[in-house]
Design an enzyme around this catalytic site. Sequence first.
Site, PDB file in Angstrom:
ATOM      1  N   ASN A   8     -35.964  -8.581  -0.542  1.00 12.41           N
ATOM      2  CA  ASN A   8     -36.681  -8.838  -1.920  1.00 12.41           C
ATOM      3  C   ASN A   8     -35.985  -9.153  -3.001  1.00 12.41           C
ATOM      4  OD1 ASN A   8     -37.481  -7.463  -3.580  1.00 12.41           O
ATOM      5  ND2 ASN A   8     -37.862  -5.531  -3.563  1.00 12.41           N
ATOM      6  N   LYS A  10     -36.896  -9.651  -6.167  1.00 11.77           N
ATOM      7  CA  LYS A  10     -37.031  -8.955  -6.874  1.00 11.77           C
ATOM      8  C   LYS A  10     -37.841  -9.762  -8.129  1.00 11.77           C
ATOM      9  CE  LYS A  10     -34.583  -4.466  -5.429  1.00 11.77           C
ATOM     10  NZ  LYS A  10     -34.032  -3.766  -5.769  1.00 11.77           N
ATOM     11  N   HIS A 100     -43.074  -0.152  -3.644  1.00 14.62           N
ATOM     12  CA  HIS A 100     -42.027   0.075  -3.859  1.00 14.62           C
ATOM     13  C   HIS A 100     -41.527   0.784  -5.257  1.00 14.62           C
ATOM     14  CE1 HIS A 100     -37.589  -1.504  -5.959  1.00 14.62           C
ATOM     15  NE2 HIS A 100     -37.257  -1.938  -3.609  1.00 14.62           N
ATOM     16  N   GLU A 102     -39.297   1.132  -7.649  1.00 11.75           N
ATOM     17  CA  GLU A 102     -39.429   0.283  -9.521  1.00 11.75           C
ATOM     18  C   GLU A 102     -40.530   0.050  -9.605  1.00 11.75           C
ATOM     19  OE1 GLU A 102     -37.390  -2.884  -8.748  1.00 11.75           O
ATOM     20  OE2 GLU A 102     -35.283  -1.918  -8.039  1.00 11.75           O
ATOM     21  N   GLU A 177     -36.312   3.606   1.725  1.00 10.33           N
ATOM     22  CA  GLU A 177     -35.370   3.405   0.770  1.00 10.33           C
ATOM     23  C   GLU A 177     -35.246   4.528  -0.170  1.00 10.33           C
ATOM     24  OE1 GLU A 177     -35.871  -0.580   0.000  1.00 10.33           O
ATOM     25  OE2 GLU A 177     -37.060  -0.260  -1.350  1.00 10.33           O
ATOM     26  N   GLY A 186     -28.126   2.996 -10.229  1.00 10.82           N
ATOM     27  CA  GLY A 186     -27.237   3.949 -11.156  1.00 10.82           C
ATOM     28  C   GLY A 186     -26.265   5.030 -10.797  1.00 10.82           C
ATOM     29  N   SER A 223     -28.869  -1.064  -1.392  1.00 13.78           N
ATOM     30  CA  SER A 223     -27.426  -1.625  -0.832  1.00 13.78           C
ATOM     31  C   SER A 223     -27.215  -2.467   0.347  1.00 13.78           C
ATOM     32  CB  SER A 223     -26.159  -0.515  -1.259  1.00 13.78           C
ATOM     33  OG  SER A 223     -27.086   0.128  -3.733  1.00 13.78           O
ATOM     34  N   GLY A 244     -32.110  -6.257  -1.327  1.00 20.88           N
ATOM     35  CA  GLY A 244     -32.553  -6.553  -2.496  1.00 20.88           C
ATOM     36  C   GLY A 244     -31.659  -6.921  -3.189  1.00 20.88           C
TER      37      GLY A 244
HETATM   38  P1  PGA Z   1     -31.052  -3.140  -3.040  1.00 21.96           P
HETATM   39  O1  PGA Z   1     -32.094  -3.370  -3.080  1.00 21.96           O
HETATM   40  O2  PGA Z   1     -30.720  -3.692  -1.679  1.00 21.96           O
HETATM   41  O3  PGA Z   1     -30.144  -4.023  -4.151  1.00 21.96           O
HETATM   42  O4  PGA Z   1     -30.596  -2.056  -3.076  1.00 21.96           O
HETATM   43  C1  PGA Z   1     -32.981  -2.729  -2.440  1.00 21.96           C
HETATM   44  C2  PGA Z   1     -34.518  -2.996  -3.170  1.00 21.96           C
HETATM   45  O5  PGA Z   1     -34.217  -2.309  -3.842  1.00 21.96           O
HETATM   46  O6  PGA Z   1     -35.884  -2.847  -2.423  1.00 21.96           O
END
Ligand code: PGA
Length: 261
Positions: A8, A10, A100, A102, A177, A186, A223, A244
């Site tokens: 992803n 983003k 997602h 976000e 997730e 954060g 992560s 991500g």
């Molecule tokens: P990250 O993001 O691997 O940077 O934690 C995962 C995601 O948001 O799909």
Amino acid sequence: MKKIIIANWKMAPASLKEAVSFLAKIGEYLKRNKSGSEIVIAPPYVYLESLISASAAAKGYGGLRFASQNVFWEEKGAFTGEISPKMLKNLGANYAIIGHSERRKYAAETDEMINKKVIAALNEGLKAVLCVGEPLEVRKKGKKAAMNFVKNQLQKDLKGIKKLSIVGRGLLVIAYEPVWSISTSGTGLVCSPDDALEMIKYIKKLLTTNYQLLTPRVLYGGSVDSQNIQGFLKHNEIDGALVGGASINAKEFKKIVELTI
Ligand code: PGA
């Protein structure tokens, strides 16, 4: 074990040139993929067509697949700024990431909207990667609370899908997730493979009993990097990862792919 790794990207990289060069680096490497595992790139919409064409020109880079990071629920019409499942399918995309955290946060997507998107994607034959996961304040209340939260999300996001015969054909993928485990959340916290496994087993049980999905595929995301991915993928029940931050670092992502294929 065949796994699915979804990169992803983003809102990165900043230019098509960088996106194409990244694909070439990863793609050359993917030609060695004989494992049957699927590597899926989810770039920003604006790069999808060029990357799909580049991959096709390179004979598909060993089965590389593409996903969008979002999709709309209508097929066509006056919906400024939106992209339909049909457009993505016609372009050659295989998957659409839906719901997602976000998008739930920054684009105010509700479970009702997400539900419509999942149904529209599946009806078009586009594989839906539905993201679910609890926020930190819920996880702090304990595992039971986290499971109830995810169960509730699934209930709303998958409303009515039992009626779609298409679901039996493996078009639906769930990504667990936990919001607090996403690298940019954060919190500095990362979900342990054991906790992810427990939730994924729970999700699979729900999907088979409540939705009659025979072989549901459930990924973990949050992560994931080259250091910790094996801890997740070694479990048969974890069908892959949604990556991500580590997926837009070519060196890191190569290592992730190497550990998967
Ligand atoms: P990250 O993001 O691997 O940077 O934690 C995962 C995601 O948001 O799909």
